[in-house]
Design a protein around this motif. Structure first.
Motif, PDB file in Angstrom:
ATOM      1  N   VAL A  40      33.577  -4.929   4.264  1.00 38.90           N
ATOM      2  CA  VAL A  40      34.000  -4.202   5.479  1.00 38.90           C
ATOM      3  C   VAL A  40      34.980  -5.048   6.287  1.00 38.90           C
ATOM      4  CG1 VAL A  40      33.149  -3.415   7.733  1.00 38.90           C
ATOM      5  CG2 VAL A  40      31.959  -2.747   5.643  1.00 38.90           C
ATOM      6  N   ALA A  41      34.777  -6.395   6.235  1.00 36.76           N
ATOM      7  CA  ALA A  41      35.626  -7.288   7.050  1.00 36.76           C
ATOM      8  C   ALA A  41      36.969  -7.569   6.372  1.00 36.76           C
ATOM      9  CB  ALA A  41      34.891  -8.604   7.287  1.00 36.76           C
ATOM     10  N   ASP A  42      37.114  -7.062   5.128  1.00 34.04           N
ATOM     11  CA  ASP A  42      38.351  -7.359   4.383  1.00 34.04           C
ATOM     12  C   ASP A  42      39.426  -6.344   4.766  1.00 34.04           C
ATOM     13  OD1 ASP A  42      39.083  -8.060   0.874  1.00 34.04           O
ATOM     14  OD2 ASP A  42      40.393  -7.512   2.545  1.00 34.04           O
ATOM     15  N   GLY A  43      40.212  -6.652   5.752  1.00 35.22           N
ATOM     16  CA  GLY A  43      41.207  -5.715   6.300  1.00 35.22           C
ATOM     17  C   GLY A  43      42.054  -5.014   5.255  1.00 35.22           C
ATOM     18  N   PRO A  44      42.687  -5.742   4.334  1.00 32.65           N
ATOM     19  CA  PRO A  44      43.554  -5.060   3.355  1.00 32.65           C
ATOM     20  C   PRO A  44      42.819  -4.001   2.526  1.00 32.65           C
ATOM     21  CG  PRO A  44      43.971  -7.417   3.390  1.00 32.65           C
ATOM     22  CD  PRO A  44      42.769  -7.174   4.257  1.00 32.65           C
ATOM     23  N   ILE A 122      30.120   0.105  11.876  1.00 32.03           N
ATOM     24  CA  ILE A 122      29.350   0.971  10.973  1.00 32.03           C
ATOM     25  C   ILE A 122      28.136   0.167  10.503  1.00 32.03           C
ATOM     26  CG2 ILE A 122      31.224   2.464  10.195  1.00 32.03           C
ATOM     27  CD1 ILE A 122      31.898   0.548   8.008  1.00 32.03           C
ATOM     28  N   GLY A 123      27.300   0.750   9.661  1.00 36.07           N
ATOM     29  CA  GLY A 123      26.113  -0.010   9.258  1.00 36.07           C
ATOM     30  C   GLY A 123      25.402   0.574   8.054  1.00 36.07           C
ATOM     31  N   TYR A 158      27.791  -3.660  10.979  1.00 36.20           N
ATOM     32  CA  TYR A 158      28.976  -4.452  10.619  1.00 36.20           C
ATOM     33  C   TYR A 158      29.971  -4.300  11.778  1.00 36.20           C
ATOM     34  CZ  TYR A 158      26.516  -3.480   6.290  1.00 36.20           C
ATOM     35  OH  TYR A 158      25.528  -3.312   5.337  1.00 36.20           O
ATOM     36  N   GLY A 159      29.808  -5.182  12.760  1.00 36.29           N
ATOM     37  CA  GLY A 159      30.683  -5.145  13.947  1.00 36.29           C
ATOM     38  C   GLY A 159      31.496  -6.436  13.983  1.00 36.29           C
ATOM     39  N   PRO A 160      31.927  -6.868  15.160  1.00 33.33           N
ATOM     40  CA  PRO A 160      32.615  -8.166  15.244  1.00 33.33           C
ATOM     41  C   PRO A 160      31.777  -9.260  14.568  1.00 33.33           C
ATOM     42  CG  PRO A 160      32.830  -6.986  17.292  1.00 33.33           C
ATOM     43  CD  PRO A 160      31.915  -6.154  16.432  1.00 33.33           C
ATOM     44  N   VAL A 242      23.942   3.741  14.066  1.00 35.46           N
ATOM     45  CA  VAL A 242      23.407   2.366  14.060  1.00 35.46           C
ATOM     46  C   VAL A 242      23.993   1.526  15.182  1.00 35.46           C
ATOM     47  CG1 VAL A 242      22.673   2.040  11.666  1.00 35.46           C
ATOM     48  CG2 VAL A 242      25.084   1.794  12.250  1.00 35.46           C
ATOM     49  N   ALA A 243      25.252   1.790  15.521  1.00 36.93           N
ATOM     50  CA  ALA A 243      25.874   1.024  16.608  1.00 36.93           C
ATOM     51  C   ALA A 243      25.236   1.388  17.945  1.00 36.93           C
ATOM     52  CB  ALA A 243      27.378   1.290  16.645  1.00 36.93           C
TER      53      ALA A 243
END
Ligand SMILES: O=P(O)(O)OC[C@H]1O[C@](O)(COP(=O)(O)O)[C@@H](O)[C@@H]1O
Ligand SMILES: [Mg+2]
Ligand SMILES: [Mg+2]
Length: 347
Positions: A40-44, A122-123, A158-160, A242-243
């Motif tokens: 999720v953190a992988d921007g590309p 998201i979560g 999966y936030g900051p 979830v958030a």
């Protein structure tokens, strides 16, 4: 050394075989969520992950690439755990994992899917159940257990940063992912949700579709200190349950996804087995509450694997007040200054 998820679960499990089986399942799920967090953190990758694959099982919700990838990661991780069957929002029926294993797992692999392409939190949501006696574990019926029968449940957001909140029935524990070590570090063993708060979360665009009494509850909040509640409130709607749940875990509040008159929403939007049950366990284990507007979620018994349920959860006093609005005897008070005090409705 800060305690970790492994340390917390090992202390809880001790030498009890059932608890140790639950511990292994939770460790496997946590490992899969750490991988999902990295993806999720992988921007590309974002464009690829938010691609829409089509409609979900019931033809209403869109299925995204990340829904499917998260589902596959969780299923793969659980192959190494004592799980007999796996049920998921992304599959019509449960699937076999390890024959003879003592546990069942039900998941929403990716909650808040409409937020994937907008980079909003998201979560993942998960529930662990015992294999029931005399029922084929790889059947829908095996999952038709009361919410209170869950052995464990939780979510990741999966936030900051990535957080994991779970319960094994001894309170609600809060962890955060340490990306360098790939382990979840313990923040609190026993979260306590404030009994009341000034924030509510609901999708206001559905206002005209709600039950009159639910609408009155919200309208009274909107009137603020000039209305019957005599206080001002704040609103949130992230469109990622979830958030919202995590905000409530951290500072209280209430989340409402009630039934409404739209096609497909007469039982609300959230799923009972793998969304409402896990969140409800976390709420009750942290002094809060979760109902369908009248009945505690954990007292419900499912009749279909993907059945939806109206879902109201959060600070206990707020959830109980909604039930008062929905169940007060007689006609609801007319909307007039004469009825500024709604008696039972705001008890
Ligand atoms: O788009 P709406 O109708 O406001 O619904 C938002 C709700 O739907 C959900 O996204 C449903 O979950 P999924 O994304 O797993 O389908 C909740 O997380 C969220 O609270
Ligand atoms: Mg969901
Ligand atoms: Mg989902």
């Amino acid at each position: 050394m800060a305690d970790t998820l492994d340390g917390y679960l090992a202390r809880w499990a001790g030498t009890d075989p059932t608890r140790d089986a639950v511990r292994k399942v939770l460790v496997a799920i946590a490992g899969a969520t750490a991988t999902i967090s990295a993806i999720v953190a992988d921007g590309p990758l974002a464009g690829e992950l938010s691609a829409t694959l089509g409609k979900g099982a019931d033809g209403y919700d869109e299925q995204k690439e990340l829904d499917v990838r998260a589902d596959a990661l969780l299923f793969e991780a659980l192959k190494g755990a004592p799980v007999a069957a796996y049920a998921s929002e992304e599959a019509e029926l449960p699937v076999a994992v390890n024959a003879g294993a003592p546990l069942l797992v039900a998941v929403d692999p990716l909650d808040g899917s409409s937020n994937i392409d907008t980079d909003v939190t998201i979560g993942t949501i998960f529930s662990v159940l015992p294999v029931p006696d005399d029922i084929d574990p790889v059947s829908e019926a095996a999952f038709f257990q009361k919410g209170r029968d869950q052995l464990a449940a939780g979510y990741t957001v999966y936030g900051p940063h990535t957080a994991l909140v779970l319960s094994v029935g001894e309170g609600t524990a809060h962890f955060v992912l340490d990306r360098t070590s790939g382990t979840y570090r313990l923040i609190s063993e026993r979260v306590t949700i404030p009994a009341s708060a000034k924030e509510f979360a609901i999708n206001m665009s559905n206002h005209r579709h709600w039950d009159d009494r639910l609408r009155l509850y919200i309208d009274d909040l909107l009137q603020g200190k000039d209305g019957p509640r005599e206080a001002d409130y704040n609103m949130r709607w992230i469109a990622s349950m979830v958030a919202e749940a995590h905000r409530i875990i951290i500072r209280g509040g209430i989340y409402l996804y009630p039934a409404d008159t739209r096609a497909g929403y007469t039982q609300g939007r959230l799923r009972l087995i793998y969304e409402a049950f896990p969140i409800a366990l976390l709420m009750e284990q942290s002094g809060a509450a979760a109902t369908d507007g009248r009945t505690p979620i954990l007292d419900l018994v499912p009749e279909k694997l993907h059945q939806r349920v109206p879902l109201i959860f959060g600070s206990r006093e707020k959830v109980e007040r909604v039930s008062n609005y929905l169940t007060a005897p007689g006609e609801i008070a007319e909307r007039s200054p004469l009825f500024s005090k709604r008696g039972l409705l705001t008890a």
